[in-house]
Enzyme design. Structure first.
Site, PDB file in Angstrom:
ATOM      1  CG  HIS A  11      -1.756   1.194   1.245  1.00  0.00           C
ATOM      2  ND1 HIS A  11      -3.001   1.142   0.929  1.00  0.00           N
ATOM      3  CD2 HIS A  11      -1.488   2.286   1.870  1.00  0.00           C
ATOM      4  CE1 HIS A  11      -3.492   2.451   1.138  1.00  0.00           C
ATOM      5  NE2 HIS A  11      -2.798   3.016   1.573  1.00  0.00           N
ATOM      6  CD  GLU A  12       1.292   3.546   3.700  1.00  0.00           C
ATOM      7  OE1 GLU A  12       1.607   4.626   3.302  1.00  0.00           O
ATOM      8  OE2 GLU A  12       0.466   3.515   4.344  1.00  0.00           O
TER       9      GLU A  12
ATOM     10  CG  HIS B 156      -0.080   6.403  -0.440  1.00  0.00           C
ATOM     11  ND1 HIS B 156      -0.778   7.124  -1.325  1.00  0.00           N
ATOM     12  CD2 HIS B 156      -0.564   5.422   0.400  1.00  0.00           C
ATOM     13  CE1 HIS B 156      -2.049   6.718  -0.353  1.00  0.00           C
ATOM     14  NE2 HIS B 156      -1.750   5.814   0.369  1.00  0.00           N
TER      15      HIS B 156
ATOM     16  CD  GLU C  56      -5.663   5.400   0.574  1.00  0.00           C
ATOM     17  OE1 GLU C  56      -4.766   6.328   0.714  1.00  0.00           O
ATOM     18  OE2 GLU C  56      -5.792   4.270   1.127  1.00  0.00           O
TER      19      GLU C  56
END
Lengths: 487, 487
Positions: free
Chosen positions: A252-253, A256, A282
């Protein structure tokens, strides 16, 4: 020097100082000694004063009046500078500095209150942060919630988002209820060494395109990505009983962070040189994490990789592993939620924070309101504050209006994923080899490299070739979880 | 608000921003991804511009003209603000910013050049940094070397230091020659696990008074201490074959750091809230490291502690261990040098950098000059640039005029140690129990808590009760090494 060049040169130094501010926050969450919290608040307050003074510098008005954009990118630069300048000029310097100091303090108090399950200790700080942010919203003008939301998702409104959520919620709940009625797959059962988790997490981040030469991975209470340009850092957390916590928060990170790392280098340290909105941000992180990382194809590869890393995974085969990865449950923690409950988590927070900002809910009543709503939406009680109202860092650092961008990101991810599937017929075969590079490359070209060049909704519509709608996300969820649970 | 209050309030924000700058440098040395170097240079340049603008703010002149000090500490605040303002006003903003950028870049190049043994790669950056610092010295006026030195050791001059070194050098060389003629003690022989070294290093730092609640210990190529007030961080390095490298650099940096941590909290984030000079700083770190940490009494305790930490130390007994700790050798690395050669290392650098600043030595001739002088003073050739001209970070970050403060610190430490011995008759018994707290408490009360209240030399003379002289240091060295080598 032309007015345009003066403006960009000024913006460049401001962006460099904003990077410094980002590093201070990163440091606070990962490295800072506990006893330094009060001093750090002064440091952040002083730097915030500097940033605010630069953003409201009267010369910026003069330059904006005289500046001529050399090209389309230049026009976008001017648009972003104009918006930020107008916004900053509405907020008094003392207020901006007070918010920076109060949130720096409140964040430390929140972390301790969460550890100690002590809502009362956090309450006065929440009250103060909320008071200051409401004061800021009043200074900005218009609907108070929209004024705050606009900073994270330009062009979005609370009313539009409420309407979107109203359309999604019954369909989501119906799907969730049907899933929970079906036999539940087995969860993973095992103990996963921390070092091996972190090592695999680093491998995953690199597979998804994260460049460690311009970043690093550290531990934090609450995983986050921070920074821009040549210095974008990610964090994760490690639970030996639950490897998915570490592995999927890292993917997830990395979503980003690779967004920031993939922006056209020509935009570095300019207003265009950062992700265009939190919702678009997101959309990248969620698409990496869910539509790619939690797909049947990628889970097949990950099963083998985990067998290699940990000896045994604790699932019978790749199919059971895929089911465990996507196991649906009404757990209390947003960041560990499945793809169905995640959006319900967001809707809960959105409604509560909108009521807080409107003045319809007092902070002292927040915990009870949270617990009531959670029981209603999830069907189980909140066991402790760290599972409920104290679980997220956001409100402690003043992020009101931020939560809905997570669900908006899911909606955008649904749109992009539909287009991605059409553009890349071999996607599943790639993912089955543990290689998401064609998908991340498509996203880089369609979305990430543009930075702030296009407005968020326009960017998503241009990339996906269709109007933004919740339909692709809902169809994806219904197909995926139908296949997993009853087809 | 009075002019004095306005001045202090302004200084407080400036100090907070200076702390941020310190953190950026710490991050660069410990955490920063390699690919971020160019961006970091821009960030540091932008922050340096802000600091320079604050230090040269015309309102400071007005406030200084009108300010009345409320007490003696207030008078000292005004004295320091006046000095910094006058100094900053002489340096053009563009030059200050150019120095910040150039040194940020040069530091990264130095680290790679040192790793690659590539003097040529570093040379253009050294030339540029030197050019900028000479330009700064010219702007400051007076003797160029003194102008730079004054920033690190207010009141000192190159001529005074040259005279001091001229008195010390023959006596030091005579002592060193006699020691090297005597039978050499055995060095330690063993392999010391990195984790156990770091664990013992943390214990040592705490014994010497370092407060981890307001600091942390990390790894860096070149150990340093950084920050002030409630956030003072130290670094070390670990060589499995040489535990003293890690352990004594940690005690050394803990000396710097506890000085900062011990300053009267009433002075926090004011000009008085930091160590008064680099020489006084070094007096604390060297006294902790050498007169206390390398004493026979403390080595007796450390021998036992290392036996416990590593199983076996690789020395026959505590006496042999003490001899190994204080083994004299003409090694090439300053930070690993014994107490005799250390000062010779400094004298070499002092003469070379004075010649560089005076324009009597060109950067392209520096390596040859270093190697010639090293061979002459140490009797052995320089094997490689990382053992010679590339070993220290200082010149890459523009620190010309800094090196002599190390030897000045040794001289101050000699003065303070003589007074300390007279004040604490039980010192050796304390150290033999591994407890330096009475000694560090005396230093805290006599020196550290005052921060910038007194001028450096006056502070040392007040604490030691005698005029500053090299005599106590030389007597200490002659007694210690005489006892170790031939008595």
């Amino acid at each position: 020097m032309t007015a345009y060049d003066a403006l960009l040169s000024h913006a460049r130094e401001t962006m460099a100082l904003a990077q410094v501010m980002g590093r201070l926050h990163w440091d606070q969450e990962t490295m800072m000694p506990r006893g330094a919290a009060a001093q750090r608040a002064e440091e952040i307050g002083a730097l915030e004063s500097v940033l605010h003074a630069r953003r409201t510098d009267p010369r910026v008005s003069d330059w904006l009046a005289a500046a001529e954009a050399p090209d389309a990118a230049g026009a976008a630069q001017l648009r972003l500078i104009r918006r930020e300048h107008a916004r900053a000029c509405k907020v008094p310097a003392d207020l901006a500095s007070a918010i920076a100091r109060a949130t720096s303090i409140a964040q430390g108090v929140w972390a301790e209150a969460r550890r100690d399950e002590d809502v009362a200790a956090f309450l006065p700080h929440l009250q103060e942060v909320l008071r200051l942010r409401r004061e800021e919203a009043a200074a900005l003008g218009g609907d108070p919630y929209d004024a705050l939301l606009d900073d994270y998702e330009p062009g979005a409104t609370g009313a539009d988002i409420a309407a979107l959520f109203d359309r999604m919620r019954p369909r989501l709940k119906a799907l969730r209820d049907r899933v929970l009625d079906a036999p539940a797959p087995e969860p993973l059962a095992g103990w996963y060494a921390k070092d091996a988790q972190l090592s695999l997490a680093r491998d995953l981040a690199e597979r998804f395109g994260y460049d460690f030469n311009r970043g690093r991975l550290d531990l934090a209470v609450h995983p986050f990505s921070s920074g821009g340009g040549a210095d974008v850092r990610i964090t994760t957390r490690v639970d030996p009983a639950d490897p998915f916590n570490c592995l999927y928060s890292t993917i997830h990170e990395a979503g980003h962070a690779t967004y920031e790392q993939s922006i056209d280098p020509a935009f570095a340290l300019t207003p265009l040189g950062q992700g265009v909105s939190m919702g678009v941000h997101e959309s990248q992180s969620r698409l990496y994490e869910n539509q790619l990382g939690r797909s049947a194809a990628f889970c097949g590869w990950l099963f083998e990789a985990m067998e290699a890393a940990f000896g045994t995974v604790g699932a019978a085969d790749a199919r059971a592993f895929y089911a465990a990865v996507n196991r649906v449950g009404a757990g209390p923690i947003r960041t560990e939620a499945d793809e169905l409950h995640y959006n319900l988590h967001i809707m809960l927070r959105f409604d509560l924070e909108r009521a807080l900002i409107a003045g319809d809910l007092a902070p002292r009543d927040l915990e009870a309101a949270w617990n009531d709503r959670f029981a209603a939406d999830f069907g189980v009680p909140v066991a402790r504050p760290s599972d409920g109202v104290l679980q997220d860092v956001h409100w402690s650092v003043g992020l009101f209006g931020y939560f809905p961008t997570y669900a908006l990101g899911n909606v955008y991810a649904g749109c992009l994923h539909a287009a991605l599937g059409a553009a890349l017929p071999d996607l599943d075969a790639d993912l089955a080899r543990g290689d998401p590079s064609a998908a991340t490359g498509w996203l880089r070209a369609q979305v990430q490299r543009h930075g702030g060049l296009h407005e968020p909704r326009a960017l998503i519509e241009q990339a996906s070739g269709a109007a933004v709608s919740e339909a692709p996300l809902m169809e994806y969820l219904e197909a995926k979880f139908g296949a997993l649970y009853w087809l």
